[in-house]
Motif scaffolding. Sequence first.
Motif, PDB file in Angstrom:
ATOM      1  N   LYS A  47      44.741  24.602  45.143  1.00 39.33           N
ATOM      2  CA  LYS A  47      45.106  25.994  44.873  1.00 39.33           C
ATOM      3  C   LYS A  47      44.623  26.421  43.491  1.00 39.33           C
ATOM      4  N   VAL A  48      44.313  27.694  43.375  1.00 38.42           N
ATOM      5  CA  VAL A  48      43.832  28.290  42.135  1.00 38.42           C
ATOM      6  C   VAL A  48      44.907  29.247  41.631  1.00 38.42           C
ATOM      7  N   PHE A  49      45.190  29.224  40.306  1.00 35.76           N
ATOM      8  CA  PHE A  49      46.164  30.198  39.814  1.00 35.76           C
ATOM      9  C   PHE A  49      45.507  31.365  39.092  1.00 35.76           C
ATOM     10  N   SER A  50      44.212  31.244  38.782  1.00 42.81           N
ATOM     11  CA  SER A  50      43.519  32.368  38.157  1.00 42.81           C
ATOM     12  C   SER A  50      42.010  32.160  38.262  1.00 42.81           C
ATOM     13  N   TRP A  51      41.278  33.272  38.296  1.00 42.07           N
ATOM     14  CA  TRP A  51      39.817  33.258  38.217  1.00 42.07           C
ATOM     15  C   TRP A  51      39.442  33.889  36.888  1.00 42.07           C
ATOM     16  N   MET A  52      38.472  33.301  36.202  1.00 38.60           N
ATOM     17  CA  MET A  52      38.062  33.808  34.890  1.00 38.60           C
ATOM     18  C   MET A  52      36.562  34.085  34.892  1.00 38.60           C
ATOM     19  N   PRO A  53      36.161  35.250  34.365  1.00 39.87           N
ATOM     20  CA  PRO A  53      34.728  35.506  34.214  1.00 39.87           C
ATOM     21  C   PRO A  53      34.182  34.676  33.055  1.00 39.87           C
ATOM     22  N   VAL A  54      32.954  34.180  33.232  1.00 36.87           N
ATOM     23  CA  VAL A  54      32.325  33.359  32.190  1.00 36.87           C
ATOM     24  C   VAL A  54      30.901  33.838  32.002  1.00 36.87           C
ATOM     25  N   TYR A  55      30.531  34.108  30.759  1.00 38.55           N
ATOM     26  CA  TYR A  55      29.184  34.578  30.455  1.00 38.55           C
ATOM     27  C   TYR A  55      28.621  33.781  29.291  1.00 38.55           C
ATOM     28  N   THR A  67      27.316  27.838  31.724  1.00 39.82           N
ATOM     29  CA  THR A  67      26.657  28.971  32.367  1.00 39.82           C
ATOM     30  C   THR A  67      25.717  29.682  31.409  1.00 39.82           C
ATOM     31  N   TRP A  68      24.764  30.402  31.997  1.00 46.07           N
ATOM     32  CA  TRP A  68      23.927  31.315  31.232  1.00 46.07           C
ATOM     33  C   TRP A  68      23.464  32.417  32.166  1.00 46.07           C
ATOM     34  N   GLY A  69      23.197  33.553  31.603  1.00 49.14           N
ATOM     35  CA  GLY A  69      22.766  34.689  32.407  1.00 49.14           C
ATOM     36  C   GLY A  69      23.867  35.163  33.342  1.00 49.14           C
ATOM     37  N   LYS A  70      23.456  35.933  34.341  1.00 45.47           N
ATOM     38  CA  LYS A  70      24.407  36.486  35.307  1.00 45.47           C
ATOM     39  C   LYS A  70      24.016  36.083  36.715  1.00 45.47           C
ATOM     40  N   GLN A  71      24.945  36.257  37.649  1.00 53.74           N
ATOM     41  CA  GLN A  71      24.674  35.997  39.053  1.00 53.74           C
ATOM     42  C   GLN A  71      23.605  36.968  39.550  1.00 53.74           C
ATOM     43  N   PRO A  72      22.960  36.670  40.674  1.00 52.15           N
ATOM     44  CA  PRO A  72      21.936  37.578  41.210  1.00 52.15           C
ATOM     45  C   PRO A  72      22.438  39.008  41.440  1.00 52.15           C
ATOM     46  N   ASN A  73      23.750  39.169  41.687  1.00 49.28           N
ATOM     47  CA  ASN A  73      24.304  40.516  41.893  1.00 49.28           C
ATOM     48  C   ASN A  73      24.611  41.232  40.577  1.00 49.28           C
ATOM     49  N   GLY A  74      24.279  40.610  39.436  1.00 48.19           N
ATOM     50  CA  GLY A  74      24.493  41.222  38.131  1.00 48.19           C
ATOM     51  C   GLY A  74      25.859  40.968  37.520  1.00 48.19           C
ATOM     52  N   LYS A  75      26.731  40.298  38.250  1.00 50.51           N
ATOM     53  CA  LYS A  75      28.080  40.027  37.741  1.00 50.51           C
ATOM     54  C   LYS A  75      28.115  38.715  36.971  1.00 50.51           C
ATOM     55  N   ASP A  76      29.119  38.615  36.083  1.00 47.12           N
ATOM     56  CA  ASP A  76      29.331  37.354  35.368  1.00 47.12           C
ATOM     57  C   ASP A  76      29.683  36.259  36.365  1.00 47.12           C
ATOM     58  N   TRP A  77      29.434  35.010  35.976  1.00 46.94           N
ATOM     59  CA  TRP A  77      29.899  33.878  36.753  1.00 46.94           C
ATOM     60  C   TRP A  77      31.422  33.898  36.715  1.00 46.94           C
ATOM     61  N   THR A  78      32.054  33.382  37.748  1.00 49.13           N
ATOM     62  CA  THR A  78      33.511  33.331  37.810  1.00 49.13           C
ATOM     63  C   THR A  78      33.933  31.907  38.103  1.00 49.13           C
ATOM     64  N   VAL A  79      34.896  31.406  37.329  1.00 45.87           N
ATOM     65  CA  VAL A  79      35.370  30.040  37.534  1.00 45.87           C
ATOM     66  C   VAL A  79      36.847  30.053  37.897  1.00 45.87           C
ATOM     67  N   ALA A  80      37.229  29.099  38.711  1.00 43.67           N
ATOM     68  CA  ALA A  80      38.619  28.961  39.138  1.00 43.67           C
ATOM     69  C   ALA A  80      39.367  28.068  38.160  1.00 43.67           C
ATOM     70  N   ILE A  81      40.579  28.471  37.819  1.00 46.26           N
ATOM     71  CA  ILE A  81      41.476  27.614  37.049  1.00 46.26           C
ATOM     72  C   ILE A  81      42.438  27.025  38.077  1.00 46.26           C
ATOM     73  N   VAL A  82      42.364  25.721  38.251  1.00 47.19           N
ATOM     74  CA  VAL A  82      43.088  25.031  39.316  1.00 47.19           C
ATOM     75  C   VAL A  82      44.540  24.785  38.919  1.00 47.19           C
ATOM     76  N   ASN A  83      45.404  24.884  39.916  1.00 48.18           N
ATOM     77  CA  ASN A  83      46.809  24.552  39.742  1.00 48.18           C
ATOM     78  C   ASN A  83      46.922  23.030  39.690  1.00 48.18           C
ATOM     79  N   PRO A  84      47.355  22.448  38.557  1.00 45.51           N
ATOM     80  CA  PRO A  84      47.401  20.987  38.470  1.00 45.51           C
ATOM     81  C   PRO A  84      48.437  20.345  39.398  1.00 45.51           C
ATOM     82  N   LEU A  85      49.381  21.129  39.904  1.00 50.71           N
ATOM     83  CA  LEU A  85      50.355  20.584  40.847  1.00 50.71           C
ATOM     84  C   LEU A  85      49.819  20.539  42.273  1.00 50.71           C
ATOM     85  N   ASN A  86      48.749  21.308  42.515  1.00 49.43           N
ATOM     86  CA  ASN A  86      48.093  21.299  43.825  1.00 49.43           C
ATOM     87  C   ASN A  86      46.644  21.700  43.600  1.00 49.43           C
ATOM     88  N   LYS A  87      45.773  20.715  43.459  1.00 44.44           N
ATOM     89  CA  LYS A  87      44.386  20.998  43.093  1.00 44.44           C
ATOM     90  C   LYS A  87      43.615  21.761  44.159  1.00 44.44           C
TER      91      LYS A  87
END
Length: 184
Positions: free
Chosen positions: A77-85, A55-75
């Motif tokens: 499902k997501v167990f957490s979202w993390m901001p990425v800049y 990633t680089w920069g920010k989303q059009p709304n000014g927020k950081d990009w957000t990525v999902a951390i997937v549950n490896p037991l059930n892809k």
Amino acid sequence: MLLNDEQQSVFLKNPGMKIGFGGIGKGYAADKAKALLIEKGVSAGIINASGDLNTWGKQPNGKDWTVAIVNPLNKEKVFSWMPVYNSAVVTSGNYEKYVKFNNVLYTHIIDPRTGYPATGILSATVFTKTAELADALATSIFVMGTSTGLDFINQLKGVECIIVDQDNHILTSKNITLNPLKND
């Protein structure tokens, strides 16, 4: 495979041979795509090279990009979202490419010390500046195991990780705090 330095070409001599884009190839490609887009004046974006994100920069709304951390037991499902800049995120896991034989799961990530598939970790997610480095580190952690992998990452500046072990415990490097999703 035959390499021709003079013509800068590769010839695969056996029928069915292929050159895969796995390993750190996807991370390298994500980094190169990001660099090209920045050179062409694109001020922000997210590159997804089959799960290797940069990633680089920010989303059009000014927020950081957000990525999902997937549950490896059930892809699904997501167990957490993390901001990425201005950084990359890569996960190595055993839930996409594997074979189950006699009720034993064999992953595609091979431990070079034994010649057998790596065990002990379900997924290793790495956050750092480049996708190529994140890719290499995620696979390395998968092979190293949880304690050695965390100790290694905690010694590197600008690198963080999230590990899900074989018992589905979530472990993080020292500078990551997870805010688990609440089940509604």
